[in-house]
Design an enzyme around this catalytic site. Structure first.
Site, mmCIF file in Angstrom:
data_model
loop_
_atom_site.group_PDB
_atom_site.id
_atom_site.type_symbol
_atom_site.label_atom_id
_atom_site.label_comp_id
_atom_site.label_asym_id
_atom_site.label_seq_id
_atom_site.Cartn_x
_atom_site.Cartn_y
_atom_site.Cartn_z
ATOM 1 N N GLU A 52 -25.464 0.557 30.979
ATOM 2 C CA GLU A 52 -25.477 1.705 31.603
ATOM 3 C C GLU A 52 -24.623 2.677 30.953
ATOM 4 O OE1 GLU A 52 -25.811 0.885 36.257
ATOM 5 O OE2 GLU A 52 -24.135 -0.034 35.362
ATOM 6 N N GLU B 233 -27.453 -8.700 36.703
ATOM 7 C CA GLU B 233 -26.708 -8.294 38.069
ATOM 8 C C GLU B 233 -27.700 -9.395 39.051
ATOM 9 O OE1 GLU B 233 -25.588 -4.819 35.925
ATOM 10 O OE2 GLU B 233 -27.399 -6.013 35.886
#
Length: 262
Positions: free
Chosen positions: A115, A135
């Protein structure tokens, strides 16, 4: 290298910003975010381009899971009022601030590290780079802007595959999926990023600002609104530097563009 969580060095017009938790694979904690915010804001004032990199053998392994567990189990007191996610705020300072950022990527570039990397405008990966979104295997979801930023880089199907299966993409696949634009031998990502930053720094500050701020917004608009925004920006009063550069080109004094510079 120093003992701070994020290092900062100014080399001429280029700010070098380094994540500095090598023993934790440069995992991002709230303290790292605070230090990164300070470094980015300093670069906004002092530099024309910034290079983002990681000390040690990895760029960034993402969220500090120990801190995340403490927060999930109530060991960290939540704020009394809901406010903007601190990662969103700082990553937007990189992505839509006044100067371009070049990311030098190696080793783990996963989760929050990916990210952060996709907040930069140019990305260089060396052959050791591994890109992933684990995740799903951790029982959590992306929270640092990945649903917006990563998805717009790689597309929904690729991001969904990465999240559902936990698969890692190597440097060649990262190039194929547009995560990086340059792949270099192991250990050379930072040098290449600095080379690119030096080239970008030769542009006018105003043009660089428009490239990194107007282009992504036009991409979010309809055809007609995009053309309107382009016209508004191209018709702005040009600074004296732009007139000088145009005159040099017309008079045959401008340097020829080099081909195959990558």
């Amino acid at each position: 290298m120093n003992d701070s969580l994020v290092t900062y060095e100014l080399d001429g017009a280029i700010a070098l910003i380094g994540l500095n938790r090598p023993d934790k694979r440069n995992a991002i904690s709230d303290a790292v975010i605070d230090a990164l915010r300070a470094a980015v804001l300093r670069a906004h004032e002092e530099a024309d381009v910034a290079v983002l990199f990681g000390h040690g053998s990895n760029f960034c392994a993402g969220l500090d899971l120990a801190e995340a567990l403490a927060r999930a189990t109530g060991q960290v007191k939540p704020p009394r009022k809901r406010r903007r996610h601190n990662w969103h705020e700082v990553f937007d300072l990189i992505a839509r601030g006044p100067i371009p950022f070049v990311a030098a990527l190696h080793g783990a570039v996963v989760g929050g590290g990916l990210e952060l990397a996709t907040a930069a405008h140019l990305r260089v990966g060396d052959e050791t780079a591994l890109f992933g979104l684990p995740e799903g295997q951790r029982g959590i979801f992306v929270g640092g802007g990945g649903t917006v930023r990563i998805q717009r880089v790689v597309g929904t199907t690729v991001m969904m595959d990465m999240m559902l299966t936990g698969r890692l993409l190597g440097a060649a696949e990262g190039l194929q999926e547009h995560i990086v634009r340059y792949v270099v031998p192991a250990g050379q990502a930072l040098a290449k990023a600095r080379e690119l930053a030096a080239r970008v720094a030769k542009n006018s500050v105003e043009t660089n600002w428009m490239i990194i701020n107007v282009l992504p917004r036009v991409n979010d608009l309809s055809h007609d609104d995009g053309l309107f925004l382009e016209q508004l920006n191209s018709a702005r009063a040009r600074p004296p530097e732009a007139e000088q550069r145009l005159r040099e080109f017309v008079d045959g004094k401008a340097k020829r563009l080099q081909e195959n510079q990558a």
